[in-house]
Scaffold this active site. Structure first.
Site, mmCIF file in Angstrom:
data_model
loop_
_atom_site.group_PDB
_atom_site.id
_atom_site.type_symbol
_atom_site.label_atom_id
_atom_site.label_comp_id
_atom_site.label_asym_id
_atom_site.label_seq_id
_atom_site.Cartn_x
_atom_site.Cartn_y
_atom_site.Cartn_z
ATOM 1 N N HIS A 24 -5.635 5.999 20.351
ATOM 2 C CA HIS A 24 -4.268 6.344 20.717
ATOM 3 C C HIS A 24 -4.224 7.391 21.832
ATOM 4 C CE1 HIS A 24 -3.784 4.230 16.986
ATOM 5 N NE2 HIS A 24 -2.479 4.236 17.120
ATOM 6 N N VAL A 68 -2.882 18.695 8.636
ATOM 7 C CA VAL A 68 -2.137 17.626 9.308
ATOM 8 C C VAL A 68 -2.618 16.267 8.813
ATOM 9 C CG1 VAL A 68 -1.460 16.593 11.508
ATOM 10 C CG2 VAL A 68 -1.841 19.060 11.375
ATOM 11 N N MET A 91 -1.520 9.149 9.261
ATOM 12 C CA MET A 91 -2.075 7.878 8.823
ATOM 13 C C MET A 91 -1.112 6.738 9.078
ATOM 14 S SD MET A 91 -1.774 8.062 4.671
ATOM 15 C CE MET A 91 -0.203 7.712 3.855
ATOM 16 N N TRP A 116 -0.216 -3.520 -2.643
ATOM 17 C CA TRP A 116 1.224 -3.669 -2.800
ATOM 18 C C TRP A 116 1.974 -2.352 -2.624
ATOM 19 C CZ3 TRP A 116 -2.561 -4.913 -6.302
ATOM 20 C CH2 TRP A 116 -2.783 -4.010 -7.347
ATOM 21 N N LYS A 117 1.293 -1.230 -2.913
ATOM 22 C CA LYS A 117 1.959 0.071 -2.761
ATOM 23 C C LYS A 117 2.205 0.391 -1.284
ATOM 24 C CE LYS A 117 -0.031 1.885 -7.041
ATOM 25 N NZ LYS A 117 -0.877 2.923 -7.670
ATOM 26 N N GLY A 151 -6.801 16.883 8.544
ATOM 27 C CA GLY A 151 -6.830 17.602 9.821
ATOM 28 C C GLY A 151 -8.098 18.395 10.046
#
Length: 334
Positions: free
Chosen positions: A44, A171, A174, A225-226, A304
């Site tokens: 990123h 920090v 996710m 599923w969560k 973090g």
């Protein structure tokens, strides 16, 4: 190869100037991409730059646009990003949420019509540096099947929580997919398999092969599923609070643009018990640090912590960068 952080930031600054960003905005963009890469999040940071430039060339990201306040509801505000740079918009809205938090104790900015904010943790660190707790999230294009479904209908909807701390900020950053798609692409660039299954292949089997997962972008949600349910909830909140577009509406476009985001900040100084807060945080961290490892030599980390270690190492030795990606960036600069 390894690139000094100062060199990377200068190259990116000049690149963004070339693409008609103001000096101020070019510096914000160059710093954000460099800092992400410095912290080990190449997916990123530097790796995302060529695609970002491609979106500018296609007219999908408007260089001159930036977020503006649309509506005010006390300590809550709605902003419109006008399809400007996601980094510029997120930086501005985080700053505004910080201002509101310091004025009211808590501040929320909901942003619509914006673009990819790159590393969500950037804004968690930004809030923590300003002394604020933050809860931040965004919706995305559909890239995960809802649990039990075959086709992607939910987003990996990154979720960020930050807590300021004197000995090193906490920090959490996710995605709701087991691996962010930028991270999956990192493994592809290195010719490596994922350490755990990260999505489904064409045969509807879980796979750790990045190429097979990227072919149809069917990521595996965290917690099965969560994670699927949490993705839906965050999409609902971002859409309703911003009056913006949902993952469904984003899916109707050819490209991932016009997403919705939420920036919530809390100013813990209002409680007037800073020493107690530090003590409680350190108790939690010490308790988890002091666990016996399953494998000798392993360590546990708070959210973090490894980013801080990676940053320190890369400042000293230079930032590891893909030769291919760096060459592409230099070619874009011309």
């Amino acid at each position: 190869m390894r690139i000094p952080s100062g060199q990377m930031q200068e190259v990116l600054y000049q690149l963004f100037i070339k693409y008609q960003f103001s000096e101020e905005k070019a510096l914000v963009l160059a710093k954000a991409h460099t800092d992400s890469t410095l912290s080990g999040v190449n997916s990123h940071g530097i790796n995302r730059v060529p695609l970002f430039i491609n979106y500018i060339e296609k007219g999908l990201i408007k260089v001159d646009a930036e977020a503006e306040k649309a509506e005010t509801f006390g300590s809550i505000e709605r902003w419109d990003g006008h399809f400007g740079s996601g980094v510029i918009n997120a930086t501005k809205c985080t700053n505004r949420a910080i201002e509101l938090a310091k004025l009211h104790g808590m501040g929320l900015v909901a942003l619509r019509n914006t673009n990819h904010w790159m590393r969500g943790g950037t804004y968690g660190w930004q809030a923590a540096e300003a002394g604020c707790i933050s809860i931040l999230f965004t919706n995305t294009q559909p890239n995960m099947p809802p649990w039990g479904g075959r086709d992607s209908r939910t987003g990996n909807n990154p979720f960020v929580v930050s807590i300021p701390r004197q000995q090193g900020h906490v920090v959490l950053d996710m995605a709701l997919s087991q691996f962010a798609f930028g991270k999956i692409n990192d493994y592809k660039l290195k010719g490596e398999k994922l350490p755990f299954p990260g999505g489904w292949d064409d045969n509807d089997d879980l796979s750790n092969d990045p190429e097979k997962i990227l072919a149809k972008e069917r990521g595996l949600p965290i917690g099965y599923w969560k994670g699927s349910a949490m993705s839906m909830i965050l999409d609902m909140l971002a859409t309703l609070l911003s009056a913006g577009d949902s993952t469904y509406r984003v899916s109707l476009r050819e490209y991932e643009i016009g997403i919705s985001q939420v920036f919530l900040c809390i100013y813990p100084e209002v409680f007037n018990d800073k020493s107690l807060q530090e003590k409680l945080l350190n108790e939690i961290i010490d308790y988890t640090h002091n666990v016996e490892p399953m494998q000798p030599g392993n360590s546990t980390f708070y959210p973090g912590e490894r980013a801080l270690q990676t940053r320190a190492s890369n400042l000293k030795d230079g930032i590891p960068v893909s030769d291919e990606v760096w060459q592409t960036v230099l070619e874009l600069l011309g």
